[in-house]
Design a protein around this motif. Structure first.
Motif, short mmCIF file in Angstrom:
data_model
loop_
_atom_site.label_atom_id
_atom_site.label_comp_id
_atom_site.label_asym_id
_atom_site.label_seq_id
_atom_site.Cartn_x
_atom_site.Cartn_y
_atom_site.Cartn_z
N PRO A 1 0.83 -1.21 0.00
CA PRO A 1 0.00 0.00 0.00
C PRO A 1 0.87 1.26 0.00
O PRO A 1 1.87 1.34 0.70
CB PRO A 1 -0.82 -0.13 1.29
CG PRO A 1 -0.12 -1.13 2.12
CD PRO A 1 0.64 -2.03 1.20
N PRO B 1 -5.69 -5.55 10.40
CA PRO B 1 -4.65 -5.83 11.41
C PRO B 1 -4.11 -4.57 12.08
O PRO B 1 -3.10 -4.66 12.77
CB PRO B 1 -3.57 -6.51 10.58
CG PRO B 1 -3.68 -5.91 9.25
CD PRO B 1 -5.11 -5.51 9.05
N ALA C 1 -2.64 -1.88 10.83
CA ALA C 1 -1.28 -1.62 10.37
C ALA C 1 -1.04 -0.14 10.16
O ALA C 1 0.10 0.29 10.07
CB ALA C 1 -1.04 -2.36 9.06
N CYS D 1 0.64 -5.45 7.85
CA CYS D 1 -0.24 -5.37 6.69
C CYS D 1 -0.45 -6.74 6.06
O CYS D 1 0.48 -7.52 5.91
CB CYS D 1 0.36 -4.42 5.66
SG CYS D 1 -0.55 -4.38 4.13
N CYS E 1 -4.76 -6.60 2.18
CA CYS E 1 -6.16 -6.92 1.91
C CYS E 1 -6.78 -5.90 0.97
O CYS E 1 -7.75 -6.18 0.28
CB CYS E 1 -6.95 -6.98 3.20
SG CYS E 1 -7.01 -5.40 4.03
N GLY E 2 -6.22 -4.69 0.94
CA GLY E 2 -6.76 -3.69 0.03
C GLY E 2 -7.96 -2.93 0.57
O GLY E 2 -8.57 -2.15 -0.16
S1 SF4 Z 1 -3.89 -3.37 2.73
FE1 SF4 Z 1 -5.25 -3.97 4.37
S2 SF4 Z 1 -3.84 -4.47 5.98
FE2 SF4 Z 1 -2.67 -3.33 4.54
S3 SF4 Z 1 -2.77 -1.26 5.25
FE3 SF4 Z 1 -4.45 -1.51 3.81
S4 SF4 Z 1 -6.18 -2.08 5.05
FE4 SF4 Z 1 -4.39 -2.34 6.32
#
Ligand code: SF4
Ligand code: SF4
Lengths: 368, 178, 167
Positions: free
Chosen positions: B56, B80, B82, B113, B116-117
């Protein structure tokens, strides 16, 4: 040339052993490369040594071929942590890899690898010990190699190695018989009345100046080859190892250098097995059926000797390739299939083969 | 109804086994000469398909404005946990002073992380994107926490069609609503 | 040189044999037996009976003992504790020892050994061909009888191990 003969023998032995060791390490590389080619991969292609690796073009090419890979492979075996699990029988646990390797290296002494023809036309075999009972000696010593596997399995004192050890011993017994019987037609032919009686590997190879034995005793050759795979514990007969069922069989508990010894032992067996098959069935150092080196005019002197060694090694490497090729083609047999094949198919077949050839050779000798 | 597949009994040649072995050998022998399918990784990189969910990142719009308005939705949604955001004011004299807020600190802990998006899904400003960066490594835990600079560096600029805040400003200046 | 080797291998053979008798661990016992066989083979080599030596290794050390080990491992025999010898054991060992002593005495008293032949007769195992001819001419009957004995043993084993059909 009045060097102490005992010292000379030591030098010879050391040379041959180091050659075999080198062959083994490159056999490992070949195995990795061939497996990767067959599976559409590239294989080891990164290791490069300083200086040699830096030579433009060739250095890069050799690196791509993985020529230097055996060096780090060997170093890895030496420097990894050597774990001796707490539950093992220490004495036999440490003995086992040695017992596995020593017979494999010992058998090399009776394997002739070429011939030298003097000006007087005398043929001198290039071999460490030209024993009369060479073939039997080879069988006898190589049959001791199984103790390494069995002891490793037993002394590891855990389930999978134990099963591996049991399998190895059963397989060994089952195939040794068929193997022995399958070469008997050759021995009968070589020792037919009126000929010099011998079990000498050199003489057997020399006897193939006409037909190679693989050509007019194909059944013998096939039985012997199958048994050779079984005796060297190579796929499709690697019952003792069979990593899909027994983790990695008899050497599950082994690590580092001891594992390396088993590893080298396996390849040394393979090298010797290839040599023996070449000598018995593929005409030794005769370049082609019905064509000897003498007929090509390369009989005498150093050149003839070098050529004979070259041809022999070429055939041997071909056999090694065949071993690997089979390994990456066939799936493993099931244990009961291995037993069935050994006792119910190969043994009767080899006996029938023996009877047929005995009658045939008798006919040839008396009627012709 | 179980499907019963009838097995053809082996014919004589197949029972002999040797011809079949020869067939197998010829197959593998042909394979030897085929080109390997290996992608030699560090030198050759795979083509990343569109919509790939890599690391991300935070992105800027074509004008170079930080898109994140530190609404902290992503922080809340992140399963999680993050993401850590410290919202901050945008200075009065800035060109973008009309944008209410901006992140003062923005950290994504890549050890937490799970790619998960969700953050990308939830972001109202399309400011956080999972892009094609897929290999990530470091020697310490601290190294693997991406702070704001890292995130912008990874993210770069993405095209934008709306220019929401510019339009808003223009609308406010010309006194007309949407 | 030969003498030295003889003593080395003879000691090894004896030590191995004692090991078989005294070791509590069955696998160790089997390994000692293999050691004995190998030492015996070396003694044959010293006698220049190469064929015998090789056959000794091939058959006994290479095949029979593998079978032994296989069975030991399959039965998974644990180390046995020292058992108190029964009266039969004592009697049997006494008789066995008596026979051994008699044998050793008889051999050492035999005339032919005392009057050593000036030249060593060629062992019939030296030449492979001679060995084969002897086996199929002079010693044909003993060989056939031995073979027959083995056949009987084999049939016996098959009969014993075959499960009786109760129906
Ligand atoms: S991809 Fe999912 S785990 Fe990673 S920062 Fe974004 S929401 Fe959080
Ligand atoms: S990245 Fe998007 S969701 Fe997260 S704080 Fe910034 S504007 Fe809000």
């Amino acid at each position: 040339m009045d060097v102490n003969p005992v010292i000379l023998k030591f030098v010879y032995a050391a040379t041959v052993v180091s050659v075999i060791m080198g062959l083994c390490s490159y056999a490992v590389l070949a195995e990795r490369k061939i497996s990767s080619w067959i599976q559409g991969r590239v294989g080891p292609n990164r290791t490069s040594l300083p200086l040699i690796g830096g030579i433009p073009l060739i250095g890069k090419f050799l690196t791509r071929l993985g020529i230097y890979q055996p060096v780090p492979d060997g170093l890895k075996f030496l420097f990894k942590e050597d774990v001796v699990p707490a539950h093992v029988n220490k004495f036999y646990f440490i003995m086992a890899p040695v017992i596995a390797l020593v017979p494999a290296l010992t058998t090399v002494v009776v394997v002739p690898f070429g011939r030298f023809v003097t000006e007087a036309g005398e043929v001198i075999p290039l071999v460490l010990a030209n024993v009369n009972v060479g073939l039997l000696f080879l069988f006898a010593i190589s049959s001791l190699g199984v103790y390494g596997v069995v002891l490793a399995g037993w002394s590891s004192n855990s389930k999978y190695p134990f099963l591996g050890g049991i399998r190895a011993s059963a397989q060994m017994i089952s195939y040794e018989l068929a193997m022995g019987v399958s070469v008997l037609p050759i021995l009968i032919w070589v020792n037919a009345p009126g000929r010099e009686g011998t079990l000498n590997l050199f003489d057997i190879a020399q006897a193939q100046s006409g037909f190679w034995f693989a050509m007019w005793m194909p059944v013998s050759a096939i039985i012997f080859l199958v048994c050779l795979f079984a005796e060297t514990n190579r796929l499709p007969f690697d019952m003792a190892e069979s990593e899909t069922e027994l983790v990695s069989g008899f050497h599950t508990e082994y690590s580092s250098f001891k594992f390396g010894l088993f590893f080298v032992g396996e390849y040394a067996h393979m090298v010797v097995g290839s040599c023996v098959f070449t000598l018995l069935f593929l005409g030794g150092w005769n370049p082609m059926p019905f064509v000897t080196l003498e007929a090509l005019g390369f009989g005498e002197g150093i050149l003839g000797a070098i050529l004979s060694v070259g041809i022999f090694s070429g055939k041997m490497c071909g056999m090694m390739f065949f071993f690997m090729w089979i390994r990456w083609t066939l799936p493993r047999f099931r244990y009961d299939q291995v037993m069935k094949l050994g006792w119910k198919i190969l043994l009767p077949l080899s006996i029938a083969n023996l009877v047929v050839y005995t009658i045939f050779i008798f006919y040839l000798d008396t009627k012709l | 109804m179980p499907i019963v597949i009838k097995r053809r009994p082996l014919n004589f040649l197949e029972k002999l086994y040797l011809p079949e072995i020869a067939r197998g050998l010829s197959t593998t022998f042909k394979k030897i000469w085929e080109k390997p399918v290996t992608l030699e990784y560090p030198e050759q990189r795979p083509t990343i398909p569109e919509g790939y969910r890599g690391v991300p990142t935070l992105v800027k719009d074509p004008e170079g404005r930080e898109k994140c308005v530190s609404c902290q939705l992503c922080e809340f949604v992140c399963p999680p946990k993050a993401i850590r955001i410290k919202p901050g004011e945008i200075p009065e004299n800035s060109e973008y002073a009309h944008v209410e807020k901006g992140p003062q600190e923005f950290e994504i802990d890549m050890l937490r992380c799970i790619y998960c998006g969700m953050c990308q899904e939830v972001c109202p400003e399309e400011a956080i994107w999972l892009q094609n960066q897929f290999s990530l490594s470091g020697y310490s835990r601290e190294e693997l926490v991406n702070n704001k600079e890292d995130l912008y560096e990874l993210g770069g600029t993405l095209p934008d069609e709306h220019f929401k805040w510019r339009k808003k400003k223009e609308a406010a200046e010309h006194g007309s609503g949407h | 040189m030969t003498d030295v080797f003889f003593y080395i291998f003879a000691t090894a053979a004896l030590a191995g044999a004692l090991g078989v008798v005294f070791s509590r661990n069955t696998v160790s016992g089997a390994m000692c037996l293999i050691g004995t066989f190998l030492s015996m083979a070396s003694l044959f080599v010293l006698l220049e009976a190469y064929f015998l030596a090789v056959i000794q290794v091939l058959v006994y050390a290479g095949a029979v003992m593998v079978l032994f080990l296989f069975i030991i491992m399959l039965l998974d025999v644990k180390e046995t504790a020292a058992k108190k010898a029964s009266i039969y054991t004592w009697a049997a060992s006494l008789i066995g020892f008596g026979i051994l002593i008699t044998g050793v005495f008889a051999i050492s008293a035999a005339v032919s050994i005392k009057n050593k032949a000036p030249t060593m007769p060629e062992a019939s195992g030296t030449s492979l061909k001679a060995f084969g001819y002897e086996l199929f001419t002079t010693y044909l009957l003993p060989m056939q009888v031995t073979g027959f004995l083995l056949l009987i043993a084999m049939i016996g084993v098959i009969v014993l191990s075959k499960k009786v059909n109760t129906e």
